[in-house]
Design a protein around this motif. Structure first.
Motif, short mmCIF file in Angstrom:
data_model
loop_
_atom_site.label_atom_id
_atom_site.label_comp_id
_atom_site.label_asym_id
_atom_site.label_seq_id
_atom_site.Cartn_x
_atom_site.Cartn_y
_atom_site.Cartn_z
N UNK A 99 32.47 8.02 -33.42
CA UNK A 99 32.12 9.17 -32.58
C UNK A 99 31.80 10.34 -33.50
N UNK A 100 30.58 10.86 -33.36
CA UNK A 100 30.14 11.99 -34.19
C UNK A 100 30.17 13.24 -33.34
N UNK A 101 30.91 14.23 -33.81
CA UNK A 101 31.08 15.52 -33.12
C UNK A 101 30.17 16.54 -33.80
N UNK A 102 29.57 17.41 -32.99
CA UNK A 102 28.60 18.37 -33.50
C UNK A 102 28.92 19.79 -33.05
N UNK A 114 12.98 8.86 -26.33
CA UNK A 114 13.27 7.48 -26.76
C UNK A 114 14.72 7.38 -27.21
N UNK A 115 15.14 6.18 -27.60
CA UNK A 115 16.49 6.00 -28.11
C UNK A 115 16.65 6.74 -29.43
N UNK A 116 17.91 7.03 -29.77
CA UNK A 116 18.19 7.72 -31.04
C UNK A 116 17.72 6.89 -32.22
N UNK A 117 17.18 7.58 -33.21
CA UNK A 117 16.70 6.93 -34.43
C UNK A 117 17.43 7.49 -35.64
N UNK A 118 17.50 6.66 -36.66
CA UNK A 118 17.92 7.03 -38.01
C UNK A 118 19.41 7.29 -38.19
N UNK A 128 22.14 1.24 -32.05
CA UNK A 128 23.10 1.30 -30.95
C UNK A 128 23.65 2.70 -30.72
N UNK A 129 23.11 3.69 -31.40
CA UNK A 129 23.61 5.05 -31.22
C UNK A 129 23.20 5.57 -29.84
N UNK A 130 24.17 6.13 -29.12
CA UNK A 130 23.89 6.72 -27.81
C UNK A 130 24.51 8.11 -27.75
N UNK A 131 24.02 8.90 -26.83
CA UNK A 131 24.56 10.24 -26.60
C UNK A 131 25.44 10.18 -25.37
N UNK A 137 27.69 8.28 -30.13
CA UNK A 137 28.63 7.17 -30.20
C UNK A 137 27.89 5.92 -30.68
N UNK A 138 28.50 5.24 -31.65
CA UNK A 138 27.91 4.04 -32.21
C UNK A 138 28.94 2.93 -32.17
#
Length: 175
Positions: A99-102, A114-118, A128-131, A137-138
């Motif tokens: 889980x990445x917090x910003x 589109x889906x998350x890239x990079x 598989x990264x989603x918001x 979240x990956x």
């Protein structure tokens, strides 16, 4: 400048290197991001979304100036605006998920729908990264050591916030 002009709180802003085909660019951009933690009253305009593959100087200077102006409007003129793109705070591991917090994460989305890239886990690109709830979240099999975003010289990362401002290139250790 702060010392020479006797203005210890003088705001200091810079432009993060844009996307271009230079091999060490991602690490340099990440170091630029980290400078904001070390230099008080500072800010950085992210321009990875306006780079050119073979030109270190993107021709669209207007967007660069507008992004720098947003920082000044927020910090100097006290306007209640979103002035920066998502900046990573921490990456945590919990039950086979990273889980990445910003910071500046209101209404995270992709710039192109589109889906998350990079996003990369331990150097392996993942799709598989989603918001979810203003976090990324990956899904992972095991606890990884680190996560990268936009870690290519010519980045095509597409994570932005409500204001459409792009996320910075980053690397984080996973807690």
């Amino acid at each position: 400048y702060r010392h020479n002009w006797s203005l210890p709180n003088l705001p200091f802003y810079w432009v993060q290197l844009s996307s271009t085909e230079r091999p060490h660019w991602p690490a340099f951009r990440d170091e630029q991001r980290k400078l904001m933690e070390l230099i008080p009253n500072s800010g950085m305009a992210v321009t990875t979304d306006y780079g050119l593959r073979n030109d270190v100087h993107p021709p669209n200077k207007k967007i660069v100036g507008e992004r720098l102006a947003l920082l000044a409007l927020r910090d100097i003129y006290q306007q209640k605006i979103i002035a920066a793109g998502p900046l990573p705070l921490a990456a945590t591991y919990k039950r086979n998920k990273v889980i990445v917090h910003f910071k500046y994460a209101d209404e995270l989305k992709t710039s192109d729908g589109n889906t998350l890239r990079e996003f990369s886990i331990d150097g392996v690109l993942t799709t598989t990264a989603i918001i979810k709830k203003n976090k990324v979240i990956i899904d992972v099999d095991n606890k990884p050591k680190g996560i990268w975003y936009g870690w290519k010289p010519f980045s095509e990362g597409n994570l932005v916030n409500k204001a459409g401002l792009p996320a910075s290139t980053f690397y984080l250790n996973i807690d």
